[in-house]
Design an enzyme around this catalytic site. Structure first.
Site, PDB file in Angstrom:
ATOM      1  N   ASP A   1       8.903 -10.415  20.054  1.00 47.62           N
ATOM      2  CA  ASP A   1      10.073 -10.394  20.401  1.00 47.62           C
ATOM      3  C   ASP A   1      10.585  -8.967  20.127  1.00 47.62           C
ATOM      4  OD1 ASP A   1      13.013 -10.639  20.423  1.00 47.62           O
ATOM      5  OD2 ASP A   1      12.645 -12.771  20.493  1.00 47.62           O
ATOM      6  N   ILE A   2      11.273  -8.425  21.026  1.00 44.47           N
ATOM      7  CA  ILE A   2      12.132  -7.305  20.843  1.00 44.47           C
ATOM      8  C   ILE A   2      13.116  -7.125  19.659  1.00 44.47           C
ATOM      9  CG2 ILE A   2      13.833  -6.939  22.653  1.00 44.47           C
ATOM     10  CD1 ILE A   2      12.622  -4.430  23.600  1.00 44.47           C
TER      11      ILE A   2
ATOM     12  N   GLN B   1      19.609 -20.579  25.722  1.00 45.44           N
ATOM     13  CA  GLN B   1      18.628 -19.709  26.311  1.00 45.44           C
ATOM     14  C   GLN B   1      19.425 -18.361  26.845  1.00 45.44           C
ATOM     15  OE1 GLN B   1      16.591 -21.643  29.699  1.00 45.44           O
ATOM     16  NE2 GLN B   1      14.789 -20.289  29.406  1.00 45.44           N
TER      17      GLN B   1
ATOM     18  N   HIS C   1       9.853 -19.724  27.386  1.00 42.59           N
ATOM     19  CA  HIS C   1       9.367 -19.254  26.179  1.00 42.59           C
ATOM     20  C   HIS C   1       9.546 -19.939  24.877  1.00 42.59           C
ATOM     21  CE1 HIS C   1      13.126 -17.555  26.467  1.00 42.59           C
ATOM     22  NE2 HIS C   1      13.011 -17.185  25.165  1.00 42.59           N
TER      23      HIS C   1
ATOM     24  N   HIS D   1       9.740 -19.390  20.639  1.00 43.37           N
ATOM     25  CA  HIS D   1       9.619 -18.779  19.512  1.00 43.37           C
ATOM     26  C   HIS D   1       8.804 -19.090  18.329  1.00 43.37           C
ATOM     27  CE1 HIS D   1      13.636 -16.377  20.773  1.00 43.37           C
ATOM     28  NE2 HIS D   1      13.792 -17.284  21.542  1.00 43.37           N
TER      29      HIS D   1
HETATM   30  P1  5GP Z   1      16.112 -16.924  24.152  1.00 40.11           P
HETATM   31  O1  5GP Z   1      17.528 -16.518  23.659  1.00 40.11           O
HETATM   32  O2  5GP Z   1      16.200 -16.955  25.669  1.00 40.11           O
HETATM   33  O3  5GP Z   1      15.717 -18.204  23.557  1.00 40.11           O
HETATM   34  O4  5GP Z   1      15.098 -15.560  23.613  1.00 40.11           O
HETATM   35  C1  5GP Z   1      14.931 -14.608  24.165  1.00 40.11           C
HETATM   36  C2  5GP Z   1      14.457 -13.468  23.612  1.00 40.11           C
HETATM   37  O5  5GP Z   1      13.759 -12.612  24.386  1.00 40.11           O
HETATM   38  C3  5GP Z   1      15.357 -13.059  22.429  1.00 40.11           C
HETATM   39  O6  5GP Z   1      14.890 -13.158  21.273  1.00 40.11           O
HETATM   40  C4  5GP Z   1      15.179 -11.305  22.831  1.00 40.11           C
HETATM   41  O7  5GP Z   1      14.882 -10.540  21.796  1.00 40.11           O
HETATM   42  C5  5GP Z   1      13.774 -11.308  23.456  1.00 40.11           C
HETATM   43  N1  5GP Z   1      13.695 -10.169  24.532  1.00 40.11           N
HETATM   44  C6  5GP Z   1      14.651  -9.746  25.578  1.00 40.11           C
HETATM   45  N2  5GP Z   1      14.578  -8.765  26.292  1.00 40.11           N
HETATM   46  C7  5GP Z   1      13.109  -8.678  25.652  1.00 40.11           C
HETATM   47  C8  5GP Z   1      12.191  -7.683  26.318  1.00 40.11           C
HETATM   48  O8  5GP Z   1      12.228  -6.934  27.253  1.00 40.11           O
HETATM   49  N3  5GP Z   1      10.996  -7.538  25.608  1.00 40.11           N
HETATM   50  C9  5GP Z   1      10.643  -8.553  24.558  1.00 40.11           C
HETATM   51  N4  5GP Z   1       9.454  -8.170  23.900  1.00 40.11           N
HETATM   52  N5  5GP Z   1      11.674  -9.382  24.049  1.00 40.11           N
HETATM   53  C10 5GP Z   1      12.734  -9.380  24.683  1.00 40.11           C
END
Ligand code: 5GP
Ligand code: ZN
Length: 154
Positions: free
Chosen positions: A39-40, A102, A108, A110
């Site tokens: 995760d970035i 999300q 995805h 975590h």
């Molecule tokens: P969500 O909030 O949808 O559960 O998680 C999305 C995750 O994607 C976040 O933790 C965010 O840091 C990660 N993320 C967003 N853009 C990118 C990217 O371009 N590359 C990577 N490796 N992670 C990303």
């Protein structure tokens, strides 16, 4: 009306581009159905995302095979994180829909190594409804399960 509106078409979302190798990511593992990458935004060191290779928005849109593969990859990555980072715990977290937290609308999960007092707050306000309400919720879900002929996919 679809339960979750897909705002980025397959192939054009950020995780589809990572799957295709069109944008860089620190990949950890991949197989036919899943890919795991850092995760970035690292909540803790070793924070990995396990994504479906196919563009599916939420858990509901995965095929049963993809759902199984995602959990197997998450388990493998969690075991590797335990070995590599020696955390006190590991949180698996998976958000569906904007209201579910999300932010990237390509499925995805975590895999997050946790440490005592790491300040990560996953505190949920809980209610303790009466037993007859719990039984009613269970009946609603049992009926919905019976109405499902197969797991819905995209
Ligand atoms: P969500 O909030 O949808 O559960 O998680 C999305 C995750 O994607 C976040 O933790 C965010 O840091 C990660 N993320 C967003 N853009 C990118 C990217 O371009 N590359 C990577 N490796 N992670 C990303
Ligand atoms: Zn995608």
């Amino acid at each position: 009306m679809p339960m979750f509106v897909d705002t980025s078409p397959p192939g054009h979302c950020i995780f589809c581009k990572i799957v295709a190798g069109d944008i860089p990511a620190a990949k950890v593992y991949e197989d036919d159905l899943t890919v795991a990458f850092m995760d970035i935004g690292q909540v803790n060191p070793g924070h990995v995302l396990v994504a479906s290779k196919r563009h599916a928005v939420t858990v509901i849109n995965l095929t049963p095979e993809e759902a199984a593969a995602v959990m197997q990859t998450a388990q493998r990555v969690a075991a590797a994180a335990q070995r590599a980072f020696d955390p006190d715990g590991i949180t698996l977290f998976q958000a569906n829909g904007e209201a579910g937290g999300q932010t990237v609308f390509h499925f995805h999960m975590h895999v997050l190594p946790r440490h005592e007092n790491d300040g990560v707050a996953l505190a949920w306000p809980r209610k303790e409804p009466a037993v007859h309400l719990l039984q009613g919720y269970a009946q609603q879900l049992q009926q919905a399960l019976q109405e499902q002929t197969a797991a819905p996919t995209v």
